[in-house]
Write an enzyme that holds these catalytic residues in place. Sequence first.
Site, PDB file in Angstrom:
ATOM      1  CB  CYS A 302      -0.922  -0.001   1.206  1.00 50.37           C
ATOM      2  SG  CYS A 302      -1.932  -1.491   1.369  1.00 50.37           S
ATOM      3  N   GLY A 304       1.251   4.238  -1.597  1.00 53.75           N
ATOM      4  CA  GLY A 304       0.974   5.662  -1.695  1.00 53.75           C
ATOM      5  C   GLY A 304       0.924   6.354  -0.343  1.00 53.75           C
ATOM      6  CG  ASP A 371       1.566   2.419   6.100  1.00 49.88           C
ATOM      7  OD1 ASP A 371       0.707   2.394   6.997  1.00 49.88           O
ATOM      8  OD2 ASP A 371       2.204   3.456   5.809  1.00 49.88           O
ATOM      9  CB  CYS A 424      -0.688   6.385  10.669  1.00 47.67           C
ATOM     10  SG  CYS A 424      -0.239   7.947  11.465  1.00 47.67           S
TER      11      CYS A 424
END
Length: 486
Positions: A302, A304, A371, A424
Amino acid sequence: MTDRSRSPYRPSRRPKGGGAQGGKGKKNPAAPPTPRDPARRTAYDVLRAVEERDAYANLLLPALLRERNITGRDAALATELTYGTLRRQGTYDAILDACIDRSLTSVDTEVLPVLRLGAHQQLSTNIPPHAAVNSTVDIARRVVGHHRARFVNAVLRKVGARDLEAWLAVVAPDRDTDPTGHLAVVHSHPRWMVSALAAALGDDPEGRLDETEPLLAAHNERPRVTLVAKPGRASVADLVEGGATAARYSPFAAYLPEGDPALLREVRQRRAAVQDEASQLVALALTRVSVAGADTRWLDMCAGPGGKAGLLAGLAGQRDARLLAAEVQPARAGLVAQAVHRSVRDAGRVVVADSTRPAWRDGAFDRVLVDVPCTGMGALRRRPESRWRRTPETAGELAPLQRDLLARALDAARPGGVVAYVTCSPHLPETRGVVEDVLAGRSDAAVLRAADFLDDIPDVATGDYVQFWPHRHGTDAMFLALLRKS
């Protein structure tokens, strides 16, 4: 995402269309008119766009500053007014609600941003009170008309009757009887989010939430700019020569105390980039795990917008490995391509691909980074409005996708290979909850103790996992799990 939540004082949504252009005259014949009082007008336009159509302030504000040729002190003021107002929105809504005879939910969405903007200037800046009120009322006349500007004037004069500390004593719940509600108002977070963060920190939900409070306070501080020197293309010494200072933890990071990062030669040449230090460290941890046999094929599932891919491509090139960076959105894949461009030995290749339906065979990669998309609860310093975008009901909507991506990452790794699951967010259903759910259904992977690969960083270990925190480490709240394919 279209799902959202607001503060406890959420207004009804009654969009009135786009904001009108204000002011006359042009600094540049090719540019749109610069509005009168450009800093406050631009801040208002961003706040209204966030309120009415869930615009992203970090994307819209720079675009408006460029379009209107706003620079220097006006640009700095617009930035402070925009982000300061968004960070303290929940607090200001509680105060405004106490100053309005009817419910704040009845206030039009075009009026509410100007009220918040005025409250921020009065309660949290050094702008003289009369100037804060007069300038805000002047903006109100231009954007909502004279009649509603009188309403704005009356409300803001009530706001100015007390300072922020005195207002909090009036509107915040008692800390001893309702610690969660108290912190939600004082530090401007949705109540459910305060509870979720407390759970992630291990605070006693019935106690004083002594560690939760500094975390919430850190979310309302302006984050420093952190740079990454791409391996093989720039060094921290290069960034230090340009005015940065070496970072505490990442060997590739530097802090920029002030100024525009784009003014640094290395950033302009894409040999360095802006990247949070925790984002660098979770990628580095993946590269530090030993793997038996070949170590030549790496995957970023992932990728981007490309920050971690740029770092990994440089490290892969230095080891004679190759990185495949996959991104499902073509526009973001273009950003990834820019990030990995001219990496060491051109080690990065980018493809537009949906990683839940892989374009590669199983067991093909030695190292895999996934991610995953998340609620963003770890980046509330940088995107303050995102705390109002979700509800407890929508906060878990991404969990099925997160589980699917982690399962596909484990499928992509070869036996003996390693997978880094990163998000995150510290929200437990997105972090350890996803890892434990996936591993409960398969027997071909084991969790490694992630902190062993970041052993020079204090207070990151949470069991076998790693969790960074803004108030402990000065970084985003990145989560890391490392898994060995067996």
